[in-house]
Design a protein around this motif. Structure first.
Motif, short mmCIF file in Angstrom:
data_model
loop_
_atom_site.label_atom_id
_atom_site.label_comp_id
_atom_site.label_asym_id
_atom_site.label_seq_id
_atom_site.Cartn_x
_atom_site.Cartn_y
_atom_site.Cartn_z
N TYR A 44 0.82 -1.20 0.00
CA TYR A 44 0.00 0.00 0.00
C TYR A 44 0.86 1.27 0.00
N SER A 45 2.15 1.10 -0.14
CA SER A 45 3.07 2.22 -0.08
C SER A 45 3.11 2.98 -1.40
N ASP A 46 3.40 4.27 -1.29
CA ASP A 46 3.70 5.01 -2.49
C ASP A 46 5.19 4.86 -2.78
N PHE A 47 5.73 5.62 -3.69
CA PHE A 47 7.12 5.47 -4.10
C PHE A 47 8.10 5.64 -2.93
N THR A 48 7.81 6.59 -2.05
CA THR A 48 8.73 6.89 -0.95
C THR A 48 8.42 6.10 0.32
N ALA A 87 -7.92 -3.12 5.37
CA ALA A 87 -8.86 -2.19 5.99
C ALA A 87 -8.13 -1.02 6.63
N LEU A 88 -7.01 -1.31 7.27
CA LEU A 88 -6.23 -0.26 7.92
C LEU A 88 -5.68 0.73 6.90
N ALA A 89 -5.31 0.24 5.73
CA ALA A 89 -4.72 1.09 4.70
C ALA A 89 -5.76 1.78 3.83
N GLY A 90 -7.00 1.44 4.00
CA GLY A 90 -8.02 2.11 3.23
C GLY A 90 -8.72 1.23 2.23
N GLY A 91 -8.46 -0.06 2.26
CA GLY A 91 -9.24 -0.99 1.47
C GLY A 91 -8.69 -1.41 0.14
N LYS A 92 -7.78 -0.68 -0.44
CA LYS A 92 -7.22 -1.12 -1.71
C LYS A 92 -5.78 -0.64 -1.82
N GLU A 93 -5.05 -1.31 -2.67
CA GLU A 93 -3.66 -0.92 -2.86
C GLU A 93 -3.60 0.42 -3.57
N ALA A 94 -2.73 1.27 -3.10
CA ALA A 94 -2.56 2.57 -3.73
C ALA A 94 -1.83 2.40 -5.06
N PRO A 95 -2.21 3.18 -6.06
CA PRO A 95 -1.49 3.06 -7.33
C PRO A 95 -0.06 3.52 -7.15
N GLY A 96 0.85 2.76 -7.65
CA GLY A 96 2.26 3.09 -7.53
C GLY A 96 2.77 3.82 -8.76
N TYR A 97 4.05 4.12 -8.75
CA TYR A 97 4.64 4.85 -9.86
C TYR A 97 4.59 4.01 -11.14
N ARG A 98 4.70 2.70 -11.04
CA ARG A 98 4.60 1.86 -12.23
C ARG A 98 3.21 1.94 -12.84
N ASP A 99 2.19 1.98 -11.98
CA ASP A 99 0.83 2.10 -12.48
C ASP A 99 0.64 3.42 -13.21
N ARG A 100 1.18 4.49 -12.67
CA ARG A 100 1.05 5.80 -13.32
C ARG A 100 1.79 5.81 -14.65
N ARG A 102 2.38 3.21 -16.55
CA ARG A 102 1.62 2.35 -17.46
C ARG A 102 0.44 3.11 -18.04
N GLU A 103 -0.28 3.85 -17.19
CA GLU A 103 -1.42 4.64 -17.66
C GLU A 103 -0.98 5.71 -18.65
N GLN A 104 0.13 6.37 -18.35
CA GLN A 104 0.65 7.40 -19.24
C GLN A 104 1.04 6.81 -20.59
N LEU A 105 1.71 5.67 -20.57
CA LEU A 105 2.10 5.00 -21.80
C LEU A 105 0.86 4.62 -22.61
N ASN A 106 -0.13 4.06 -21.95
CA ASN A 106 -1.36 3.66 -22.64
C ASN A 106 -2.06 4.86 -23.26
N ARG A 107 -2.10 5.98 -22.55
CA ARG A 107 -2.71 7.20 -23.11
C ARG A 107 -1.94 7.68 -24.33
N ASN A 108 -0.61 7.68 -24.24
CA ASN A 108 0.22 8.13 -25.36
C ASN A 108 0.05 7.23 -26.57
N VAL A 109 0.03 5.92 -26.35
CA VAL A 109 -0.15 4.98 -27.46
C VAL A 109 -1.53 5.18 -28.09
N ALA A 110 -2.56 5.31 -27.26
CA ALA A 110 -3.91 5.51 -27.78
C ALA A 110 -4.00 6.81 -28.58
#
Length: 118
Positions: A44-48, A87-100, A102-110
């Protein structure tokens, strides 16, 4: 917090050591649970990892209070420690830098495919 501490993460190291010192005062079964909680909270950690510090603090405070009340660790965490951590962390894994990335790459390709196709 100084710029140097932010860059090197020495402030985080100091905080984690303080958490571990607090956990060392707990009974053995609580210490084992603390190690398991830390392990399950890492996804559930971010990059740092800075976002985990308040979560670690609240989780450890819960363990300290329960130990002071003499509760059994299974009564506190239940049988699903991983679910407790979610539950302690808020219920779901936080998006990490790899997820961001990946999303940026997908947007650029699209966008490029859209330019080529039409």
């Amino acid at each position: 917090m100084s710029f140097w501490e932010t860059i090197t993460g020495s402030d985080l190291t100091r905080e984690v050591k303080a958490f571990d010192a607090r956990a060392a005062a707990l009974p053995a079964d609580y210490q084992a649970a603390w190690e398991e909680i830390k392990l399950h909270l890492v996804p559930y950690s971010d990059f740092t990892g800075r976002n985990l510090m308040p979560i670690f603090d609240s989780g450890l405070a819960l363990l300290e209070e329960a130990a002071a009340d003499g509760q059994d660790i299974r009564d506190v965490l239940g049988d699903d420690v991983k679910g407790f951590c979610a539950a302690l962390a808020g219920g779901k894994e936080a998006p990490g830098y790899r997820d961001r990335w990946r999303e940026q790459l997908n947007r650029n390709v699209a966008r490029k495919l859209g330019q080529l196709g039409g």
